[in-house]
Design an enzyme around this catalytic site. Structure first.
Site, PDB file in Angstrom:
ATOM      1  N   ASP A  26     -19.649 -18.379  -7.767  1.00 13.76           N
ATOM      2  CA  ASP A  26     -18.934 -18.880  -6.594  1.00 13.76           C
ATOM      3  C   ASP A  26     -19.708 -18.650  -5.298  1.00 13.76           C
ATOM      4  OD1 ASP A  26     -18.706 -16.167  -6.379  1.00 13.76           O
ATOM      5  OD2 ASP A  26     -16.535 -16.143  -6.033  1.00 13.76           O
ATOM      6  N   GLU A  63     -20.982 -15.608  -4.198  1.00 13.56           N
ATOM      7  CA  GLU A  63     -20.977 -14.234  -3.709  1.00 13.56           C
ATOM      8  C   GLU A  63     -22.337 -13.578  -3.925  1.00 13.56           C
ATOM      9  OE1 GLU A  63     -17.892 -11.997  -5.555  1.00 13.56           O
ATOM     10  OE2 GLU A  63     -16.266 -13.169  -4.657  1.00 13.56           O
ATOM     11  N   ARG A 116     -11.754 -18.159  25.867  1.00 17.56           N
ATOM     12  CA  ARG A 116     -11.437 -18.179  24.435  1.00 17.56           C
ATOM     13  C   ARG A 116     -12.674 -18.313  23.548  1.00 17.56           C
ATOM     14  NH1 ARG A 116      -8.080 -20.824  27.432  1.00 17.56           N
ATOM     15  NH2 ARG A 116      -9.107 -22.838  27.102  1.00 17.56           N
ATOM     16  N   GLN A 165     -28.308  -4.106  23.157  1.00 16.03           N
ATOM     17  CA  GLN A 165     -28.531  -2.722  22.750  1.00 16.03           C
ATOM     18  C   GLN A 165     -27.286  -1.867  23.003  1.00 16.03           C
ATOM     19  OE1 GLN A 165     -32.816  -1.344  23.800  1.00 16.03           O
ATOM     20  NE2 GLN A 165     -32.374  -3.028  25.206  1.00 16.03           N
ATOM     21  N   LYS A 191     -33.534 -25.021  35.943  1.00 13.75           N
ATOM     22  CA  LYS A 191     -32.927 -25.997  35.033  1.00 13.75           C
ATOM     23  C   LYS A 191     -31.430 -25.740  34.928  1.00 13.75           C
ATOM     24  CE  LYS A 191     -33.153 -23.373  30.754  1.00 13.75           C
ATOM     25  NZ  LYS A 191     -33.729 -23.165  29.437  1.00 13.75           N
ATOM     26  N   GLY A 196     -35.545 -28.477  22.665  1.00 12.63           N
ATOM     27  CA  GLY A 196     -35.083 -29.399  23.697  1.00 12.63           C
ATOM     28  C   GLY A 196     -35.544 -28.959  25.078  1.00 12.63           C
TER      29      GLY A 196
END
Length: 322
Positions: free
Chosen positions: A42, A44, A109, A140, A197, A230
């Protein structure tokens, strides 16, 4: 039994970057210890440690790049196995820290996933972390165990010193990377330029302005990582359009996801210099000869020796001119 300066040491590697682990082992003069990583039907993860680790100081090499979740799960299960096998100390060598870009809430959120990963590693049983150029230094502070944030600067700086370029300008691709760029500029005795940017969406960037003079110069862009490229492809084109003689780029972590290589191949980039913190596939090495990969194995091996000998590792963070 592997002894380093009279101490019982074992070095393990999981599946993320076995080549780097083997290089570290070669530098230390030890054999990689044996473990088997398998999966149940499965999916795991199952770990079998094939030799005793009782009373040993153990180091586990596992960058958590793509596939990030699978690499993290391998590592967490390995740490648990080592803890239950009575390892004296479990040191995680994670040159690339997955989820490091999620180090704060950038919008309502949202999770702070870098903190979540720190909690998981500590609960699993890690006693120390060794990372390379964390995306945000404050990560850290997410740990309550020792964490050493190594810098690729000595390795990258040595490469460009040996190239013996003249009229150099070091370029930071954003304001956040200015400190990193300034350190390289100091080594190369070069001026600094900064790209202003904005990022409207993840993995997208737009160049707004360039602070500094690049016309007629050999420019070296430095960043901590290149993912989809990008940002880098836009910055390279923008610098070249402003009259740069040549444009080089370097970073600690060459993730090079998705269209990254194709994007950079279409730009006037002379060379992309990366470290082997993340494994670079053989097909990319063959197809894109302008990618130069440098090894951090010696740096990490030196760090291991200093940790074993209870010596500071901070001396390894700076470049010493020869």
């Amino acid at each position: 039994m592997a002894l380093i300066h009279g101490k019982k040491i074992k070095l393990f590697s999981l599946n993320s970057n076995r080549e780097l682990a083997q290089e570290i082992a070669d530098h230390l003069g030890v054999e990689l210890s044996a473990c088997t990583v398998s999966k149940f039907a499965d999916g795991e993860v199952n770990i079998s440690i094939n030799e005793t680790v009782r009373g040993y100081t153990v180091f586990v090499v596992q960058p958590t790049n793509n596939p990030v979740n699978e690499n993290y799960m391998e590592l967490l299960v390995m740490i648990d196995a080592l803890k239950r096998a009575s390892a004296k100390e479990i040191n995680v060598i994670m040159p690339y820290y997955g989820y490091s870009r999620q180090d704060r809430k950038a919008a309502p959120r949202q999770p702070i996933s870098a903190k979540l990963m720190a909690d998981l590693l500590q609960v699993a049983g890690a006693n120390r972390m060794m990372c390379l150029d964390l995306h945000a230094a404050q990560i850290q502070g997410f740990f309550d165990i020792p964490i050493d944030n190594f810098l690729a600067l000595p390795v990258l700086a040595e490469y460009f010193v040996q190239k013996n370029l003249d009229d150099i300008v070091v370029v930071s691709p954003d304001h956040g990377g200015t400190t990193r760029a300034r350190k390289l500029a100091e080594v190369l005795d070069a001026p600094l330029a900064i790209v202003d940017k904005r990022r409207p969406k993840p993995n997208q960037a737009e160049v707004m302005n360039l602070i500094g003079e690049v016309e007629g110069k050999n420019c070296i862009i430095i960043d901590d990582m290149v993912d989809t490229a990008g940002t880098l492809s836009i910055v390279v084109s923008a610098i070249k359009a402003r009259g740069a003689k040549t444009v080089y780029a370097c970073c600690s972590h060459g993730l090079l996801s998705g269209p990254a290589c194709e994007r950079l191949d279409a730009t006037p980039l002379e060379e992309l210099v990366i470290t082997n913190s993340v494994k670079l596939s053989d097909d990319k090495k063959e197809k894109y000869p302008w990618i130069k990969q440098l090894s951090i194995a010696g740096l990490l091996a030196a760090g291991i020796l200093n940790i074993v000998d209870d010596k500071p590792v901070s001396d390894l963070f700076t470049y010493n001119k020869k």
